[in-house]
Enzyme design. Sequence first.
Site, PDB file in Angstrom:
ATOM      1  N   ASP A 239       0.846  -0.913  -0.245  1.00  0.00           N
ATOM      2  CA  ASP A 239       0.101  -0.129   0.340  1.00  0.00           C
ATOM      3  C   ASP A 239       1.117   1.435  -0.063  1.00  0.00           C
ATOM      4  O   ASP A 239       0.131   2.008   0.158  1.00  0.00           O
ATOM      5  CB  ASP A 239      -0.931   0.059   1.593  1.00  0.00           C
TER       6      ASP A 239
HETATM    7  C1  BGC Z   1      -3.285  -4.173   5.015  1.00  0.00           C
HETATM    8  C2  BGC Z   1      -2.207  -4.449   3.702  1.00  0.00           C
HETATM    9  C3  BGC Z   1      -1.162  -4.289   2.769  1.00  0.00           C
HETATM   10  C4  BGC Z   1      -0.205  -4.350   3.456  1.00  0.00           C
HETATM   11  C5  BGC Z   1       1.261  -3.710   3.346  1.00  0.00           C
HETATM   12  C6  BGC Z   1      -1.201  -3.744   5.609  1.00  0.00           C
HETATM   13  O1  BGC Z   1      -1.315  -3.021   6.548  1.00  0.00           O
HETATM   14  O2  BGC Z   1      -3.797  -4.629   5.497  1.00  0.00           O
HETATM   15  O3  BGC Z   1      -3.777  -4.487   2.906  1.00  0.00           O
HETATM   16  O4  BGC Z   1      -0.649  -5.081   1.580  1.00  0.00           O
HETATM   17  O5  BGC Z   1      -0.308  -3.268   5.010  1.00  0.00           O
HETATM   18  O6  BGC Z   1       1.196  -2.653   2.869  1.00  0.00           O
END
Ligand code: BGC
Length: 812
Positions: free
Chosen positions: A483
Amino acid sequence: MKYGHFDDQRREYVITNPRTPWPWINYLGNEDFFSLVSNTGGGYSFYKDAKFRRITRYRYNNVPMDSGGKYFYINDGESVWSPGWKPCKTELDSYECRHGMNYTTIKGVKNGVEAEVLYFVPLKTWAEVQKLTLRNTTGEVKKLKIFSFVEWCLWNAASDMENFQRNFSTGEVEIEDSVIYHKTEYKERRNHYAYYSVNEPISGFDTDRETFFGLYNGFDEPQTVLEGAPRNSVAHGWSPVASHYVEVELQPGETKELVYVLGYVENEEDDKWESKNIINKTKAKATIAKFDSAEKVDAALAELRAYWDKLLNVFTLDSGDEKLDRMVNIWNQYQCMITFCFSRSASFFESGIGRGMGFRDSNQDLVGFVHQIPERARERIIDIASTQFSDGGCYHQYQPLTKKGNNEIGQGFNDDPMWLIFGTISYIKESGDFSILDEPVPFDNEAGTEVSLFHHLTVSFNHIVNNLGPHGLPLSGRADWNDCLNLNCFSNDPNESFQTTENKTEGSKAESLMIAGLFVVYGRDYVELCQKTGNSIEAERAQHHIDSMVESVITDGWDGDWFIRAYDYYGRKVGSKENEESKIFIESNGWCTMAGIGLQEGLVAKALNSVKERLDSEHGIVLNNPPFTKYYIEYGEISTYPPGYKENAGVFCHNNPWIMIGETVQGRGDRAWEYFRKICPSYLEEISDLHRTEPYVYSQMIAGKDAFLPGEAKNSWLTGTASWNYYAITQYILGIRPDYNGLMINPCIPSEWTGFKITRQFRGASYEIEVKNPNGVMKGVASLKIDGKIIEGNIIPLMPEGGTYSVEAVMV
Ligand code: BGC
């Protein structure tokens, strides 16, 4: 240093020192009514949705940490204390907290009185039950004044924290017999209220917070408790609370049990009132009556335990290593259930108001849970798919109460659609239920737009195919799994969110190698599914796209020793030798090796060796290396974190299993196991003072080798780490993998293991599997027998339901 120990027999973690390095929590409830409870009684409750139906208030990031909860205060004439040490913090003669499967007990002993609180949410019940057991262990009569305490939240946890000009004037309660009802906003647009009862006549109560505490006192010294006298306050606005006052006299050796019920009720519009302004209490009374004695409570707890026995008996391991067994058999599965229920919404790191149910998150979570209750995974898949758009794109999250996509959290994460294929196929392989593919499922919850779930999988697949960049690799969109790698965001305004701010998509060349690998892995699954369901033309079409993706990865995604991570907006490499910082990333190397891209040509081994050399550390595999040391506007949030934290070179435990699985593709069980063990919480119990979070569950992140304090974990409980580690250990290391027509046995273990035993219930039959490794190899099953009969290949065929079958697999 340890703060407790595992009690595997009872499936509990026992905390013996209340001063844990961080609140060590547990979750109660697993369907509609939920509570979080810390080892000192902190926490809160909600119905379905931690944002929209918060029942009790909680203040995050407070001073001191973890203030507020479901507290009991005991004034014994000599001192004022709480069984969980907090909030009074009066030194106890002994303390013990046992976190079990959806229940917690906290016991404190002071001045010869033992007080134990059992907290749990009985099955199918919209209430938390608390049983307070008081025992006089002395030879004298003890007179105790018992005050309970919860603080009501005004339902919407977000506005509860901000709109005080309104909030301070709306609070309303009713008190009848020993029950305190919280009915704020009930007369207007709400059809629900909450209540808190005790199964004993009360000698007083308080419902106004300032009266109970005194305006200048904290949770540790409520004025009424110190004085030993409630004020019978009735809240009118301000902050309504609920505190019962009960006087208990205990003869020497005597025990007394009190049962408290904290519940939630919804009434029909035309059945809301008993009389003018008096709420209809019928449903509350019915629930209270179900738990009005200690015997009934004990029976409900026994039911809950039996429920968990059943769930955990589906897969049990006997490896001879108790740390591994307790994770596989108890805690990892438990955490998978919790993440399945909560997604990323409510923990001691997730405030319950920021995030709902993630599209990608929930699909991954259900994979760790589907063997336990496939029906619930089925329902979840339909809910998730219903939030998808007709072009295959997705809302990133949806709200559990409304089940509608939440646009405030954004969309356009181009990996999202593929996860639906993963979730659905895992469900079918576990259950054998192909009928789910024919379920009519709408787009964006719009009635009239229904198509089959299978069609949703097709649009998911096509979403990738329709969004390829200049190298034929998937465009990353807002971001892929990471993200925080925001390749199209270009944000220089601290007031905008990386997740939702307008992206520069026009002309973007940002492509993701992580999505490329993901596409190959689940695309192949999609092809197989098409073949199984007689869609051979679609299978052929899809296979063609996968083949070209593999080609593009090899041509434009290989950097000589590892897979690059991405191309940025301008088409420049990310995660390459050419870069000054972050030359290598874990995600693309995880997915491309899981996909076995270039396995024959040695690419998989090379990539994994580079991971070992550059990303591995004492505390696990870091996400990227070297970390970013400055802000790169073209990479976004990832470069905002200080080196070693979160997505900037933290040990992101969620993606370590991708490398473990990659290692099993290469056949290196030693490595896979080494990585597994490094981040597995039960192996970290001894370093709890460094690790800080609970030694019974995974955390999302452990500070990486470049951090200020490597090894310190954060964000425990709600993380895809739970399901991915469970998936990696059970399906790839131990190698027991559900397949359409049976159970595949394909272990990839450390060479020093001589074997292990597993009991697996699958499609109505029970398999007692013994894997033997007489020659100390890492991979390869030489012979497979069921009830003494030899089977060709490595799949145990489906056996008649109801039977128990013994399986023997001998490794090469
Ligand atoms: C989120 C995931 C994401 C991951 C890496 C997590 O906090 O829930 O959806 O893929 O972080 O960024």
